[in-house]
Design an enzyme around this catalytic site. Structure first.
Site, PDB file in Angstrom:
ATOM      1  N   GLU A   1     -33.584  45.325  40.553  1.00 18.82           N
ATOM      2  CA  GLU A   1     -32.962  44.218  39.831  1.00 18.82           C
ATOM      3  C   GLU A   1     -31.624  43.933  40.495  1.00 18.82           C
ATOM      4  O   GLU A   1     -30.737  44.790  40.505  1.00 18.82           O
ATOM      5  CB  GLU A   1     -32.713  44.597  38.366  1.00 18.82           C
ATOM      6  CG  GLU A   1     -33.977  44.772  37.558  1.00 18.82           C
ATOM      7  CD  GLU A   1     -33.682  45.153  36.108  1.00 18.82           C
ATOM      8  OE1 GLU A   1     -34.640  45.202  35.333  1.00 18.82           O
ATOM      9  OE2 GLU A   1     -32.507  45.410  35.769  1.00 18.82           O
TER      10      GLU A   1
ATOM     11  N   TYR B   1     -39.244  43.526  29.575  1.00 14.58           N
ATOM     12  CA  TYR B   1     -38.159  44.516  29.584  1.00 14.58           C
ATOM     13  C   TYR B   1     -37.792  44.822  28.137  1.00 14.58           C
ATOM     14  O   TYR B   1     -37.299  43.954  27.417  1.00 14.58           O
ATOM     15  CB  TYR B   1     -36.963  43.897  30.330  1.00 14.58           C
ATOM     16  CG  TYR B   1     -35.776  44.800  30.591  1.00 14.58           C
ATOM     17  CD1 TYR B   1     -35.377  45.787  29.681  1.00 14.58           C
ATOM     18  CD2 TYR B   1     -35.033  44.653  31.757  1.00 14.58           C
ATOM     19  CE1 TYR B   1     -34.278  46.592  29.935  1.00 14.58           C
ATOM     20  CE2 TYR B   1     -33.922  45.454  32.021  1.00 14.58           C
ATOM     21  CZ  TYR B   1     -33.554  46.417  31.100  1.00 14.58           C
ATOM     22  OH  TYR B   1     -32.463  47.197  31.352  1.00 14.58           O
TER      23      TYR B   1
ATOM     24  N   ASP C   1     -22.724  43.394  28.708  1.00 14.68           N
ATOM     25  CA  ASP C   1     -22.527  44.577  29.535  1.00 14.68           C
ATOM     26  C   ASP C   1     -21.356  45.433  29.100  1.00 14.68           C
ATOM     27  O   ASP C   1     -20.328  44.925  28.665  1.00 14.68           O
ATOM     28  CB  ASP C   1     -22.334  44.151  30.994  1.00 14.68           C
ATOM     29  CG  ASP C   1     -23.641  43.687  31.602  1.00 14.68           C
ATOM     30  OD1 ASP C   1     -24.589  44.492  31.614  1.00 14.68           O
ATOM     31  OD2 ASP C   1     -23.725  42.525  32.015  1.00 14.68           O
TER      32      ASP C   1
END
Lengths: 399, 274
Positions: B55, B180, B66
């Site tokens: 990725e 995912y 994040d």
């Protein structure tokens, strides 16, 4: 066409708004939206909010005829909507009381908020003290420096103020950090977003909690002036005070609306926060709207003397009003705002917040050519918090 | 529509893994961290260490999903001038020596600004296999998915333990290549013990798609890899790899550190299984 029925069920105002967040935040937003709709349909919620706005926050705020300012400008009549007279010193308390009641209904024990100028942080800390919530406010380190007094006020009210040192150390970084906290602690925590920004339902919900500004102004205009105003003016960071004033007038086609963005130092990218002049559509913090961004789609740094207007994205409903030409958007520079604050202080004995001074500046610019017209300008906050900045910029008064 | 015909390197990888009865190891790194020149050697190092799919994170100025490790990586990468265009150049460079599947992992805005059609065309030509856009919600995904798939790219979406059945159905519908699964709520970053939320999520997601299911968020040690490999088709490691890159910035030998770390992480996947 501008309608009062927007946004649609996915939070769109035309193409703008929506819900652009990581999947982990989708379910909390859905939960919030449902809780909000339930609350709005509950007469007890409305009643409790109305009583708090009246007895705690100090509503209704006056619509005040600024006679000396009007005479000095020699044109349009200028009326001021005095949101600066509310408890905590700005309109922000309207939304905080609403979301505070909602958080209590949802069983949340902890509130997080982002703040730029600190007004929303102070209002959030105030409401948390009132309801007994644990309170954490994220604030960019640059803004903490610029707004030291508000940092102290939040702490005095029992809130924890967390400095954010990432990126530009301003509102956008504080907002990112608040969203990260929310993702992590969503089961116990309500995110009390402070402007008409972010993912659906926030822009709609924040607007609804502030529409009381316009609802009152409309009734007051009819009672005190005998007619509706010709022009509404308000500053626009995220745009919560502006949308609160404008929204109840959407159905009055003769009433024009002007939003005033921060023109900063210049209209070069990085020197201002005039999204509708220098921006293009993009996504930040969950909403699609006009965004100040560079060639690579990275969010651009912004500048304004007013921390509360210093943000790269304009609230999505304003983007829609702009595209529909229902409202007009202009900018006032740092210097214009300082001058306007000084003028208002000397003619009316009212020291406005630097944010609100941007709206005053545009009123001052337009009024001389519009004799016979009636303006309503939203004084969204009072200027005490900006005393340090006024001092720095008016050394002749500080000898 | 979820497709079971493997047309990209991603699909082929999972087919191969199924045949070989093994799990895929997916490694994330922020492209251009600490500078664009570092990326190609790091990708090769990850592959030598046992990564099956890479990725490539596109740095963004406001990475709301994040944690601090990837935030710092994004800042380093942006400071070094990394752009989507430059990342596609890096992909072309990687493709000179490697056929490892490559997934662009980005926030929506840089891609929106670039244009879905332009990105689809240029990314496919450069050798990218798929795109994952963290903050593109499935409700808004229809048009972008068509655009990207039209260029032969896979579109990967995230599913979370908190996702409703209706949303999982849309995740299944819009995903290709793999899905995912986020093993827990929170931002990216390591955690000491793996969440119990992953297995129920796999069961729920399985009802909506036949695609391979990869699990990520919070995997940083070989024990985690071994645990997740028991129930998922793929294991994603991000922050722990980025942290290794960060820890070896000064020494200048990030590739060999990353290779060694990846080899350690993937060791449970190479053990013979009875």
């Amino acid at each position: 066409m501008t309608t009062t029925s927007l946004p649609d069920t996915l939070g769109h105002f035309g193409p703008y708004g929506g819900r652009y967040v990581p999947e982990v935040l989708m379910s909390p937003l859905e939960e919030l939206e449902k809780a909000y709709q339930d609350a709005r349909n509950d007469p007890d919620f409305e009643t409790e909010l109305r009583l708090l706005l009246r007895h705690y926050a100090g509503r209704p705020t006056p619509l005040y005829y600024a006679q000396r300012l009007t005479q000095q400008l020699g044109g349009a009549q200028i009326w001021l909507k005095r949101e600066d007279l509310l408890h905590t010193g700005a309109h922000k308390i309207n939304n905080c009381l609403g979301q505070g009641l909602l958080a209590r209904r949802m069983g949340k024990k902890r509130i997080i908020a982002e703040t730029g100028a600190g007004q929303h942080g102070v209002a959030s800390a105030t409401v948390c003290a009132l309801f007994g919530f644990d309170c954490t406010v994220y604030m960019g380190e640059e803004d903490m420096r610029r707004q030291r007094l508000n940092v102290f006020r939040m702490r005095l009210l029992g809130a924890k103020v967390v400095g954010v040192s990432a990126g530009s150390k301003t509102l956008k970084d504080a907002t990112s950090e608040a969203m990260r906290d929310w993702v992590t602690n969503v089961s116990t925590t309500h995110y009390l977003l402070g402007s008409a920004l972010g993912a659906h339902p926030y822009p709609m919900m924040v607007r609804d909690f502030h529409r009381v500004i316009g609802d009152e102004a409309r009734v007051q205009s009819l009672e005190q002036i005998g007619r509706l105003p010709d022009l509404l003016l308000a500053c626009v960071g995220g745009g919560s005070n502006a949308i609160g004033l404008f929204y109840p007038f959407f159905g009055d086609p003769a009433v024009r609306m002007v939003g005033v963005e921060a023109g900063g130092r210049s209209l070069t990218l990085g020197d201002h926060a005039a999204r509708l002049q220098g921006g293009s559509p993009g996504v930040l913090h969950g909403a699609y709207s006009y965004l100040l961004q560079d060639q690579a789609g990275q969010v651009s740094p912004t500048h304004s003397i007013s921390a509360g207007l210093d943000y790269a994205l304009i609230g999505p409903e304003h983007a829609w009003l702009h595209d529909q030409q229902r409202a007009e958007y202009v900018s006032a520079s740092d210097g214009d705002a300082l001058k306007a604050a000084s003028t208002l202080a000397r003619t009316e004995g009212i020291i406005p917040a630097l944010e609100s001074a941007h709206a005053i500046a545009e009123a001052i610019r337009r009024a001389p050519a519009e004799a016979g017209k009636v303006y309503v300008v939203n004084v969204s906050g009072r200027g005490d918090k900006d005393t340090d900045i006024y001092r720095e910029n008016m050394p002749e008064l500080d000898a | 529509m979820s497709t079971t015909i493997a047309t990209t390197r991603i699909g082929q990888l999972f087919e191969r893994c199924a045949t070989e009865k093994r799990k895929a190891f997916i490694a994330y790194l922020t492209a251009g961290d600490p500078n664009p020149e570092a990326t190609v050697p790091l990708v090769h190092a990850l592959e030598r260490g046992g990564a099956d799919l890479i990725e490539l994170g596109v740095p963004f100025s406001d990475p709301i999903a994040d944690g601090p490790v990837i935030q710092r990586a994004s800042e380093r990468s942006l400071r070094a001038g990394t752009t989507l265009e430059r990342i596609l150049e890096l992909v072309r460079e990687i493709r000179r020596e490697s056929q490892i599947p490559l997934l662009l992992f980005s926030y929506l805005n840089p891609v929106l600004h670039y244009g879905f059609d332009r990105l689809g065309r240029e990314a496919a030509a450069a050798g990218v296999d798929g795109v994952l856009l963290t903050d593109l919600s499935v409700e808004e995904a229809e048009a972008p998915v068509q655009e990207l798939r039209g260029h032969g790219l896979d579109t990967v979406f995230l599913a979370a333990p908190t996702s409703s059945e209706r949303r999982l159905e849309l995740v299944g519908k819009h995903s290709s290549g793999f899905v995912y699964l986020v093993s827990r709520t929170g931002v990216t970053g390591e955690q000491s013990s793996l969440s119990e939320q992953a297995i129920p999520l796999i069961r729920r997601m399985r009802r909506h798609t036949a695609l391979p299911l990869a699990v990520g968020f919070g995997i940083s040690r070989p024990e985690h890899v071994s645990e997740v490999a028991r129930f998922a088709d793929g294991i994603v490691v991000g922050s722990a790899i980025v942290k290794t890159i960060e820890a070896n910035l000064k020494a200048g030998d990030a590739p060999s550190a990353v290779e060694a770390f990846t080899r350690k992480l993937t060791s449970p996947l190479r053990e013979p299984r009875l």
